[in-house]
Design an enzyme around this catalytic site. Sequence first.
Site, PDB file in Angstrom:
ATOM      1  CG  HIS A   1      23.110 106.019 -78.580  1.00 56.65           C
ATOM      2  ND1 HIS A   1      22.269 106.870 -77.903  1.00 56.65           N
ATOM      3  CD2 HIS A   1      23.931 105.489 -77.639  1.00 56.65           C
ATOM      4  CE1 HIS A   1      22.582 106.868 -76.617  1.00 56.65           C
ATOM      5  NE2 HIS A   1      23.583 106.023 -76.424  1.00 56.65           N
TER       6      HIS A   1
ATOM      7  CD  GLN B   1      30.812 105.313 -78.959  1.00 57.51           C
ATOM      8  OE1 GLN B   1      32.029 105.147 -78.839  1.00 57.51           O
ATOM      9  NE2 GLN B   1      30.006 105.332 -77.918  1.00 57.51           N
TER      10      GLN B   1
ATOM     11  CE  LYS C   1      29.129 108.717 -75.808  1.00 55.43           C
ATOM     12  NZ  LYS C   1      28.841 107.633 -74.866  1.00 55.43           N
TER      13      LYS C   1
HETATM   14  N1  PLP Z   1      25.456 108.282 -80.142  1.00 59.61           N
HETATM   15  C1  PLP Z   1      26.219 107.222 -79.886  1.00 59.61           C
HETATM   16  C2  PLP Z   1      26.671 106.360 -81.026  1.00 59.61           C
HETATM   17  C3  PLP Z   1      26.598 106.942 -78.580  1.00 59.61           C
HETATM   18  O1  PLP Z   1      27.368 105.869 -78.334  1.00 59.61           O
HETATM   19  C4  PLP Z   1      26.158 107.785 -77.542  1.00 59.61           C
HETATM   20  C5  PLP Z   1      26.483 107.481 -76.143  1.00 59.61           C
HETATM   21  O2  PLP Z   1      26.801 106.382 -75.783  1.00 59.61           O
HETATM   22  C6  PLP Z   1      25.375 108.894 -77.871  1.00 59.61           C
HETATM   23  C7  PLP Z   1      25.037 109.113 -79.179  1.00 59.61           C
HETATM   24  C8  PLP Z   1      24.885 109.825 -76.829  1.00 59.61           C
HETATM   25  O3  PLP Z   1      25.945 110.464 -76.193  1.00 59.61           O
HETATM   26  P1  PLP Z   1      25.653 111.380 -74.933  1.00 59.61           P
HETATM   27  O4  PLP Z   1      24.963 110.494 -73.934  1.00 59.61           O
HETATM   28  O5  PLP Z   1      26.984 111.825 -74.483  1.00 59.61           O
HETATM   29  O6  PLP Z   1      24.777 112.481 -75.411  1.00 59.61           O
END
Ligand code: PLP
Length: 420
Positions: A133, A213, A236
Amino acid sequence: MTLLPEELKKDFPLLQRTVRGGRDLVYLDSGATSQKPVRVLDAEREFYERHNAAPHRGAHLLAEEATGRYEDARATIATFIGAVPGELVFTKNATEGINLVAYAMSNAATSGPESERFKVGPGDEIVVSEMEHHANLVPWQQLCQRTGATLRWFGITDEGRLDLEHLDEIINERTRLVALTHQSNVLGTVPPIDLITARARQVGALVLLDGAQSVPHQPVDVAALGVDFLAFSGHKMLGPTGIGVLWARRELLEAMPPFITGGSMIEVVRMEGSTFMPPPQRFEAGVPMTAQAIGLGAACDYLTELGMDRVHAHEEALVAYSLERLGEIPGVRLIGPLSTDARGGAVSFTVDDIHPHDVGQVLDELGVAIRVGHHCAWPICRRFNIPATTRATFYLYNTLADVDALADGVRHAQKFFGTH
Ligand code: PLP
Protein backbone atom coordinates in the site's frame (compact mmCIF):
# COMPACT_ATOMS: atom_id res chain seq x y z
CA MET A 1 -19.85 -21.24 8.42
CA THR A 2 -17.96 -20.75 11.68
CA LEU A 3 -19.78 -17.50 12.51
CA LEU A 4 -23.43 -16.57 12.16
CA PRO A 5 -23.09 -13.40 10.12
CA GLU A 6 -26.84 -12.79 9.84
CA GLU A 7 -26.94 -12.62 13.64
CA LEU A 8 -23.79 -10.49 13.85
CA LYS A 9 -25.19 -8.01 11.33
CA LYS A 10 -27.75 -7.03 13.97
CA ASP A 11 -24.91 -5.59 16.07
CA PHE A 12 -24.10 -3.09 13.30
CA PRO A 13 -26.69 -0.29 12.95
CA LEU A 14 -25.35 0.87 9.59
CA LEU A 15 -25.86 -2.55 8.07
CA GLN A 16 -29.61 -2.23 8.78
CA ARG A 17 -30.04 0.68 6.41
CA THR A 18 -31.16 0.46 2.84
CA VAL A 19 -29.62 2.25 -0.14
CA ARG A 20 -30.53 3.26 -3.70
CA GLY A 21 -34.31 3.17 -3.49
CA GLY A 22 -34.81 0.69 -0.68
CA ARG A 23 -32.30 -2.00 -1.57
CA ASP A 24 -30.57 -3.97 1.19
CA LEU A 25 -26.99 -2.81 1.62
CA VAL A 26 -24.34 -5.39 0.71
CA TYR A 27 -21.18 -3.95 2.21
CA LEU A 28 -18.07 -5.42 0.61
CA ASP A 29 -15.61 -2.61 1.32
CA SER A 30 -14.34 -3.44 4.81
CA GLY A 31 -10.76 -3.36 3.53
CA ALA A 32 -11.21 0.40 3.13
CA THR A 33 -12.98 0.75 6.46
CA SER A 34 -15.12 -1.57 8.56
CA GLN A 35 -18.54 -0.86 10.05
CA LYS A 36 -18.90 -0.37 13.81
CA PRO A 37 -20.86 -2.50 16.29
CA VAL A 38 -23.09 -0.87 18.91
CA ARG A 39 -20.58 -1.97 21.52
CA VAL A 40 -17.93 0.37 20.07
CA LEU A 41 -20.37 3.25 19.55
CA ASP A 42 -21.57 2.84 23.15
CA ALA A 43 -18.03 2.82 24.55
CA GLU A 44 -17.29 6.15 22.88
CA ARG A 45 -20.62 7.67 23.87
CA GLU A 46 -20.22 6.51 27.47
CA PHE A 47 -16.79 8.12 27.66
CA TYR A 48 -18.10 11.48 26.44
CA GLU A 49 -21.24 11.33 28.60
CA ARG A 50 -19.56 10.23 31.86
CA HIS A 51 -15.78 10.59 31.90
CA ASN A 52 -14.63 13.13 29.31
CA ALA A 53 -11.38 14.84 30.34
CA ALA A 54 -7.81 15.05 29.05
CA PRO A 55 -5.87 11.98 30.20
CA HIS A 56 -2.50 12.34 31.91
CA ARG A 57 -3.34 15.93 32.93
CA GLY A 58 -5.42 17.48 35.66
CA ALA A 59 -5.92 16.44 39.26
CA HIS A 60 -9.68 16.01 39.24
CA LEU A 61 -11.78 12.86 39.25
CA LEU A 62 -12.71 13.01 35.57
CA ALA A 63 -9.05 13.32 34.54
CA GLU A 64 -8.26 10.30 36.69
CA GLU A 65 -11.08 8.29 35.12
CA ALA A 66 -10.11 9.34 31.60
CA THR A 67 -6.49 8.33 32.24
CA GLY A 68 -7.59 4.99 33.65
CA ARG A 69 -9.84 4.21 30.69
CA TYR A 70 -7.25 5.33 28.15
CA GLU A 71 -4.56 3.13 29.71
CA ASP A 72 -6.98 0.21 30.13
CA ALA A 73 -7.65 0.44 26.39
CA ARG A 74 -3.91 0.32 25.72
CA ALA A 75 -3.64 -2.84 27.84
CA THR A 76 -6.60 -4.50 26.07
CA ILE A 77 -5.22 -3.74 22.62
CA ALA A 78 -1.73 -4.89 23.64
CA THR A 79 -3.17 -8.22 24.82
CA PHE A 80 -5.04 -8.55 21.52
CA ILE A 81 -1.69 -8.68 19.66
CA GLY A 82 0.28 -10.56 22.33
CA ALA A 83 2.22 -7.48 23.47
CA VAL A 84 2.69 -5.53 26.68
CA PRO A 85 1.19 -2.03 27.06
CA GLY A 86 4.54 -0.20 27.28
CA GLU A 87 5.34 -1.24 23.71
CA LEU A 88 2.19 0.17 22.20
CA VAL A 89 2.09 3.72 20.84
CA PHE A 90 -1.23 5.26 19.82
CA THR A 91 -1.10 6.96 16.45
CA LYS A 92 -3.72 8.40 14.12
CA ASN A 93 -3.64 5.33 11.85
CA ALA A 94 -1.27 2.78 10.28
CA THR A 95 0.06 5.45 7.93
CA GLU A 96 1.21 7.61 10.83
CA GLY A 97 2.82 4.65 12.62
CA ILE A 98 4.91 3.79 9.55
CA ASN A 99 5.86 7.44 9.07
CA LEU A 100 6.94 7.59 12.72
CA VAL A 101 9.50 4.82 12.13
CA ALA A 102 10.66 6.30 8.81
CA TYR A 103 11.13 9.66 10.47
CA ALA A 104 13.13 8.10 13.32
CA MET A 105 15.48 6.54 10.79
CA SER A 106 16.46 9.89 9.35
CA ASN A 107 16.54 11.84 12.59
CA ALA A 108 18.36 9.55 14.96
CA ALA A 109 19.76 11.81 17.62
CA THR A 110 19.53 9.07 20.19
CA SER A 111 21.70 7.07 22.51
CA GLY A 112 21.63 3.52 23.81
CA PRO A 113 22.62 0.16 22.36
CA GLU A 114 19.93 0.12 19.64
CA SER A 115 20.37 3.72 18.47
CA GLU A 116 22.95 2.89 15.77
CA ARG A 117 20.27 0.92 13.97
CA PHE A 118 18.36 4.09 13.19
CA LYS A 119 21.12 5.97 11.43
CA VAL A 120 20.45 5.44 7.77
CA GLY A 121 22.65 6.98 5.08
CA PRO A 122 24.23 6.44 1.66
CA GLY A 123 25.15 2.78 1.12
CA ASP A 124 22.30 1.56 3.33
CA GLU A 125 19.27 -0.17 1.85
CA ILE A 126 15.57 -0.31 2.72
CA VAL A 127 13.57 -3.23 1.33
CA VAL A 128 9.86 -3.16 0.47
CA SER A 129 7.74 -5.03 -2.08
CA GLU A 130 5.80 -4.21 -5.19
CA MET A 131 2.57 -5.13 -3.42
CA GLU A 132 2.77 -2.45 -0.73
CA HIS A 133 0.00 0.00 0.00
CA HIS A 134 1.32 3.53 -0.63
CA ALA A 135 1.37 3.96 3.17
CA ASN A 136 4.20 1.43 3.32
CA LEU A 137 6.00 2.63 0.23
CA VAL A 138 6.02 6.42 0.00
CA PRO A 139 7.47 7.00 3.53
CA TRP A 140 10.41 4.74 2.59
CA GLN A 141 10.90 6.48 -0.76
CA GLN A 142 11.00 9.75 1.14
CA LEU A 143 13.42 8.35 3.74
CA CYS A 144 15.77 7.28 0.95
CA GLN A 145 15.52 10.71 -0.67
CA ARG A 146 16.32 12.45 2.61
CA THR A 147 19.23 10.22 3.57
CA GLY A 148 20.77 8.95 0.32
CA ALA A 149 19.86 5.34 1.18
CA THR A 150 18.66 3.00 -1.60
CA LEU A 151 15.19 1.48 -1.92
CA ARG A 152 14.98 -2.13 -3.11
CA TRP A 153 11.93 -4.31 -3.54
CA PHE A 154 10.56 -7.79 -4.07
CA GLY A 155 8.49 -8.27 -7.21
CA ILE A 156 5.21 -10.18 -7.53
CA THR A 157 4.79 -13.53 -9.29
CA ASP A 158 2.10 -14.05 -11.94
CA GLU A 159 0.07 -15.83 -9.29
CA GLY A 160 0.17 -12.75 -7.05
CA ARG A 161 2.66 -14.07 -4.50
CA LEU A 162 5.81 -12.34 -3.32
CA ASP A 163 8.66 -13.25 -5.68
CA LEU A 164 11.34 -14.60 -3.35
CA GLU A 165 13.70 -15.95 -6.00
CA HIS A 166 16.33 -13.34 -5.14
CA LEU A 167 15.62 -13.22 -1.39
CA ASP A 168 19.27 -13.44 -0.33
CA GLU A 169 20.33 -10.79 -2.82
CA ILE A 170 17.54 -8.32 -2.04
CA ILE A 171 17.99 -8.63 1.73
CA ASN A 172 21.75 -8.36 2.19
CA GLU A 173 24.39 -6.96 4.54
CA ARG A 174 23.49 -3.41 3.50
CA THR A 175 19.80 -3.82 4.41
CA ARG A 176 18.77 -1.77 7.43
CA LEU A 177 15.04 -2.39 7.40
CA VAL A 178 12.54 -4.62 5.60
CA ALA A 179 9.05 -3.07 5.49
CA LEU A 180 6.43 -5.51 4.28
CA THR A 181 2.70 -5.93 4.12
CA HIS A 182 1.34 -8.70 6.33
CA GLN A 183 -1.66 -9.08 4.00
CA SER A 184 -2.06 -7.37 0.66
CA ASN A 185 -5.09 -5.10 0.46
CA VAL A 186 -5.45 -5.83 -3.28
CA LEU A 187 -4.27 -9.42 -3.83
CA GLY A 188 -5.11 -10.84 -0.43
CA THR A 189 -1.64 -12.42 -0.37
CA VAL A 190 -0.07 -13.19 3.01
CA PRO A 191 3.72 -13.27 2.48
CA PRO A 192 5.89 -15.86 4.29
CA ILE A 193 6.97 -13.60 7.12
CA ASP A 194 9.03 -16.32 8.84
CA LEU A 195 11.32 -16.69 5.80
CA ILE A 196 11.76 -12.94 5.44
CA THR A 197 12.36 -12.45 9.15
CA ALA A 198 14.92 -15.25 9.28
CA ARG A 199 16.89 -13.67 6.42
CA ALA A 200 16.62 -10.20 7.93
CA ARG A 201 17.97 -11.54 11.24
CA GLN A 202 20.96 -13.11 9.43
CA VAL A 203 22.02 -9.70 8.16
CA GLY A 204 20.99 -7.69 11.22
CA ALA A 205 18.13 -5.82 9.52
CA LEU A 206 14.98 -4.64 11.28
CA VAL A 207 11.54 -5.85 10.12
CA LEU A 208 8.41 -3.71 10.04
CA LEU A 209 5.06 -5.30 9.23
CA ASP A 210 2.18 -3.32 7.84
CA GLY A 211 -0.64 -5.03 9.71
CA ALA A 212 -3.45 -2.79 8.44
CA GLN A 213 -5.11 -5.77 6.72
CA SER A 214 -3.88 -8.60 8.95
CA VAL A 215 -4.64 -7.52 12.52
CA PRO A 216 -8.39 -7.10 11.77
CA HIS A 217 -8.67 -10.45 10.00
CA GLN A 218 -6.33 -13.10 11.44
CA PRO A 219 -4.86 -13.91 14.85
CA VAL A 220 -1.68 -11.85 15.22
CA ASP A 221 0.85 -12.43 17.97
CA VAL A 222 3.87 -10.16 17.81
CA ALA A 223 5.99 -12.45 19.98
CA ALA A 224 5.40 -15.39 17.63
CA LEU A 225 6.00 -13.25 14.53
CA GLY A 226 9.42 -12.16 15.75
CA VAL A 227 9.30 -8.81 13.96
CA ASP A 228 10.43 -5.42 15.28
CA PHE A 229 7.51 -3.15 14.36
CA LEU A 230 3.83 -3.62 13.56
CA ALA A 231 1.52 -0.81 12.45
CA PHE A 232 -2.27 -1.01 12.10
CA SER A 233 -5.45 1.11 12.06
CA GLY A 234 -8.45 0.95 14.38
CA HIS A 235 -11.08 1.83 11.79
CA LYS A 236 -10.43 -1.34 9.76
CA MET A 237 -11.10 -3.58 12.79
CA LEU A 238 -14.50 -2.32 13.95
CA GLY A 239 -12.95 0.60 15.86
CA PRO A 240 -13.26 4.34 15.32
CA THR A 241 -11.38 6.42 12.78
CA GLY A 242 -8.50 8.55 14.05
CA ILE A 243 -6.83 5.83 16.11
CA GLY A 244 -4.06 3.46 15.12
CA VAL A 245 -1.22 1.61 16.74
CA LEU A 246 2.50 1.33 16.32
CA TRP A 247 3.84 -1.62 18.26
CA ALA A 248 7.63 -1.92 18.60
CA ARG A 249 10.10 -3.82 20.72
CA ARG A 250 10.69 -1.79 23.84
CA GLU A 251 14.46 -1.37 23.29
CA LEU A 252 13.75 0.08 19.87
CA LEU A 253 11.13 2.53 21.12
CA GLU A 254 13.59 3.64 23.78
CA ALA A 255 16.21 4.35 21.13
CA MET A 256 13.86 6.33 18.88
CA PRO A 257 13.64 10.13 18.84
CA PRO A 258 10.19 11.73 19.16
CA PHE A 259 8.22 12.31 15.97
CA ILE A 260 5.70 14.99 16.94
CA THR A 261 6.71 17.16 19.89
CA GLY A 262 4.79 19.38 22.35
CA GLY A 263 2.75 18.81 25.49
CA SER A 264 2.40 15.48 27.33
CA MET A 265 5.61 14.00 25.95
CA ILE A 266 8.15 16.06 27.90
CA GLU A 267 10.00 15.47 31.16
CA VAL A 268 11.52 18.92 31.76
CA VAL A 269 11.18 22.04 29.63
CA ARG A 270 13.50 25.05 29.86
CA MET A 271 13.92 27.86 27.35
CA GLU A 272 17.27 26.33 26.37
CA GLY A 273 15.84 22.88 25.60
CA SER A 274 13.70 19.96 26.78
CA THR A 275 13.94 16.34 27.79
CA PHE A 276 11.41 13.71 26.85
CA MET A 277 9.33 11.05 28.58
CA PRO A 278 10.08 7.39 28.05
CA PRO A 279 7.94 5.55 25.47
CA PRO A 280 5.09 5.28 24.79
CA GLN A 281 4.34 8.83 26.09
CA ARG A 282 7.33 10.21 24.14
CA PHE A 283 5.40 9.52 20.95
CA GLU A 284 1.99 10.79 22.07
CA ALA A 285 2.27 14.57 22.03
CA GLY A 286 -0.83 16.65 22.75
CA VAL A 287 -4.20 15.55 24.10
CA PRO A 288 -4.59 12.05 22.63
CA MET A 289 -7.51 10.45 20.79
CA THR A 290 -9.02 9.25 24.03
CA ALA A 291 -12.55 8.19 23.09
CA GLN A 292 -11.14 6.58 19.95
CA ALA A 293 -8.64 4.50 21.93
CA ILE A 294 -11.46 3.40 24.24
CA GLY A 295 -13.59 2.53 21.21
CA LEU A 296 -10.75 0.47 19.77
CA GLY A 297 -10.40 -1.33 23.10
CA ALA A 298 -14.11 -2.23 22.89
CA ALA A 299 -13.59 -3.48 19.31
CA CYS A 300 -10.77 -5.75 20.51
CA ASP A 301 -13.04 -7.13 23.24
CA TYR A 302 -15.75 -7.83 20.66
CA LEU A 303 -13.30 -9.59 18.32
CA THR A 304 -11.71 -11.55 21.15
CA GLU A 305 -15.10 -12.84 22.27
CA LEU A 306 -15.87 -14.01 18.74
CA GLY A 307 -12.38 -15.50 18.42
CA MET A 308 -9.95 -14.37 15.75
CA ASP A 309 -9.52 -17.97 14.56
CA ARG A 310 -13.21 -18.09 13.79
CA VAL A 311 -13.18 -14.66 12.13
CA HIS A 312 -10.33 -15.84 9.92
CA ALA A 313 -12.01 -19.16 9.08
CA HIS A 314 -15.24 -17.33 8.22
CA GLU A 315 -13.44 -15.05 5.79
CA GLU A 316 -11.60 -17.98 4.27
CA ALA A 317 -14.95 -19.57 3.45
CA LEU A 318 -16.15 -16.31 1.88
CA VAL A 319 -12.98 -16.03 -0.21
CA ALA A 320 -13.23 -19.64 -1.40
CA TYR A 321 -16.85 -19.10 -2.40
CA SER A 322 -16.17 -15.79 -4.16
CA LEU A 323 -13.19 -17.23 -6.07
CA GLU A 324 -15.54 -19.99 -7.23
CA ARG A 325 -18.50 -17.75 -8.08
CA LEU A 326 -16.46 -15.05 -9.83
CA GLY A 327 -14.15 -17.59 -11.45
CA GLU A 328 -17.04 -19.22 -13.31
CA ILE A 329 -18.09 -15.95 -14.99
CA PRO A 330 -16.66 -15.72 -18.53
CA GLY A 331 -14.66 -12.52 -18.98
CA VAL A 332 -13.75 -12.15 -15.29
CA ARG A 333 -10.02 -12.17 -14.57
CA LEU A 334 -9.09 -12.69 -10.93
CA ILE A 335 -5.97 -10.78 -9.85
CA GLY A 336 -4.25 -12.56 -6.96
CA PRO A 337 -3.86 -16.13 -5.64
CA LEU A 338 -6.60 -18.53 -6.72
CA SER A 339 -6.35 -20.70 -3.63
CA THR A 340 -7.11 -19.74 -0.04
CA ASP A 341 -3.64 -20.82 1.16
CA ALA A 342 -1.80 -17.92 2.81
CA ARG A 343 -4.48 -15.59 1.56
CA GLY A 344 -6.86 -13.15 3.20
CA GLY A 345 -10.19 -11.65 2.27
CA ALA A 346 -9.47 -9.23 -0.57
CA VAL A 347 -10.68 -10.41 -3.96
CA SER A 348 -9.72 -8.22 -6.93
CA PHE A 349 -10.75 -8.74 -10.50
CA THR A 350 -11.25 -7.14 -13.88
CA VAL A 351 -14.15 -7.69 -16.27
CA ASP A 352 -13.31 -7.81 -19.98
CA ASP A 353 -14.33 -4.69 -21.91
CA ILE A 354 -15.87 -2.92 -18.92
CA HIS A 355 -13.90 -0.35 -16.93
CA PRO A 356 -13.80 -1.12 -13.19
CA HIS A 357 -15.48 2.22 -12.46
CA ASP A 358 -18.43 1.20 -14.61
CA VAL A 359 -18.61 -2.19 -12.86
CA GLY A 360 -18.59 -0.32 -9.55
CA GLN A 361 -21.38 1.98 -10.64
CA VAL A 362 -23.66 -0.85 -11.76
CA LEU A 363 -23.00 -2.74 -8.50
CA ASP A 364 -23.71 0.39 -6.48
CA GLU A 365 -27.09 0.77 -8.21
CA LEU A 366 -27.84 -2.74 -6.96
CA GLY A 367 -26.84 -1.84 -3.40
CA VAL A 368 -23.48 -3.63 -3.52
CA ALA A 369 -20.69 -1.43 -2.15
CA ILE A 370 -17.27 -2.46 -3.48
CA ARG A 371 -14.15 -0.47 -4.26
CA VAL A 372 -12.68 0.34 -7.64
CA GLY A 373 -9.36 1.92 -8.59
CA HIS A 374 -5.74 1.22 -7.74
CA HIS A 375 -6.55 0.87 -4.01
CA CYS A 376 -3.51 2.98 -3.03
CA ALA A 377 -1.24 0.25 -4.40
CA TRP A 378 -0.59 1.55 -7.88
CA PRO A 379 2.51 -0.56 -8.61
CA ILE A 380 0.33 -3.71 -8.44
CA CYS A 381 -1.79 -2.44 -11.34
CA ARG A 382 1.37 -1.66 -13.29
CA ARG A 383 2.68 -5.16 -12.56
CA PHE A 384 -0.46 -6.76 -13.99
CA ASN A 385 -0.76 -4.24 -16.79
CA ILE A 386 -4.25 -3.09 -15.86
CA PRO A 387 -5.53 0.43 -15.12
CA ALA A 388 -7.49 -0.55 -12.01
CA THR A 389 -9.40 -3.40 -10.44
CA THR A 390 -12.77 -4.01 -8.83
CA ARG A 391 -12.21 -5.22 -5.29
CA ALA A 392 -14.45 -6.94 -2.76
CA THR A 393 -13.26 -7.21 0.83
CA PHE A 394 -14.99 -9.21 3.51
CA TYR A 395 -15.52 -9.18 7.25
CA LEU A 396 -17.26 -11.12 9.94
CA TYR A 397 -20.69 -9.70 9.03
CA ASN A 398 -20.61 -10.84 5.39
CA THR A 399 -22.63 -13.81 4.19
CA LEU A 400 -22.50 -16.20 1.27
CA ALA A 401 -25.58 -14.34 -0.01
CA ASP A 402 -23.44 -11.16 -0.17
CA VAL A 403 -21.04 -13.03 -2.47
CA ASP A 404 -24.00 -14.15 -4.61
CA ALA A 405 -25.14 -10.53 -4.86
CA LEU A 406 -21.65 -9.57 -6.06
CA ALA A 407 -21.46 -12.31 -8.68
CA ASP A 408 -25.01 -11.64 -9.89
CA GLY A 409 -24.17 -7.93 -10.07
CA VAL A 410 -21.13 -8.59 -12.24
CA ARG A 411 -23.25 -10.67 -14.64
CA HIS A 412 -25.80 -7.87 -14.64
CA ALA A 413 -23.06 -5.35 -15.58
CA GLN A 414 -22.01 -7.60 -18.47
CA LYS A 415 -25.60 -7.71 -19.75
CA PHE A 416 -25.98 -3.96 -19.23
CA PHE A 417 -22.89 -3.19 -21.30
CA GLY A 418 -23.66 -5.97 -23.78
CA THR A 419 -20.30 -7.70 -23.35
CA HIS A 420 -21.68 -11.18 -22.61
N1 PLP B 1 -1.64 -0.65 4.60
C1 PLP B 1 -2.59 -1.36 4.00
C2 PLP B 1 -2.28 -2.75 3.53
C3 PLP B 1 -3.86 -0.81 3.82
O1 PLP B 1 -4.81 -1.53 3.21
C4 PLP B 1 -4.11 0.50 4.28
C5 PLP B 1 -5.41 1.13 4.06
O2 PLP B 1 -6.17 0.76 3.20
C6 PLP B 1 -3.08 1.19 4.92
C7 PLP B 1 -1.85 0.59 5.06
C8 PLP B 1 -3.28 2.56 5.44
O3 PLP B 1 -4.24 2.58 6.44
P1 PLP B 1 -4.72 3.98 7.02
O4 PLP B 1 -5.25 4.75 5.84
O5 PLP B 1 -5.77 3.63 7.99
O6 PLP B 1 -3.53 4.62 7.63
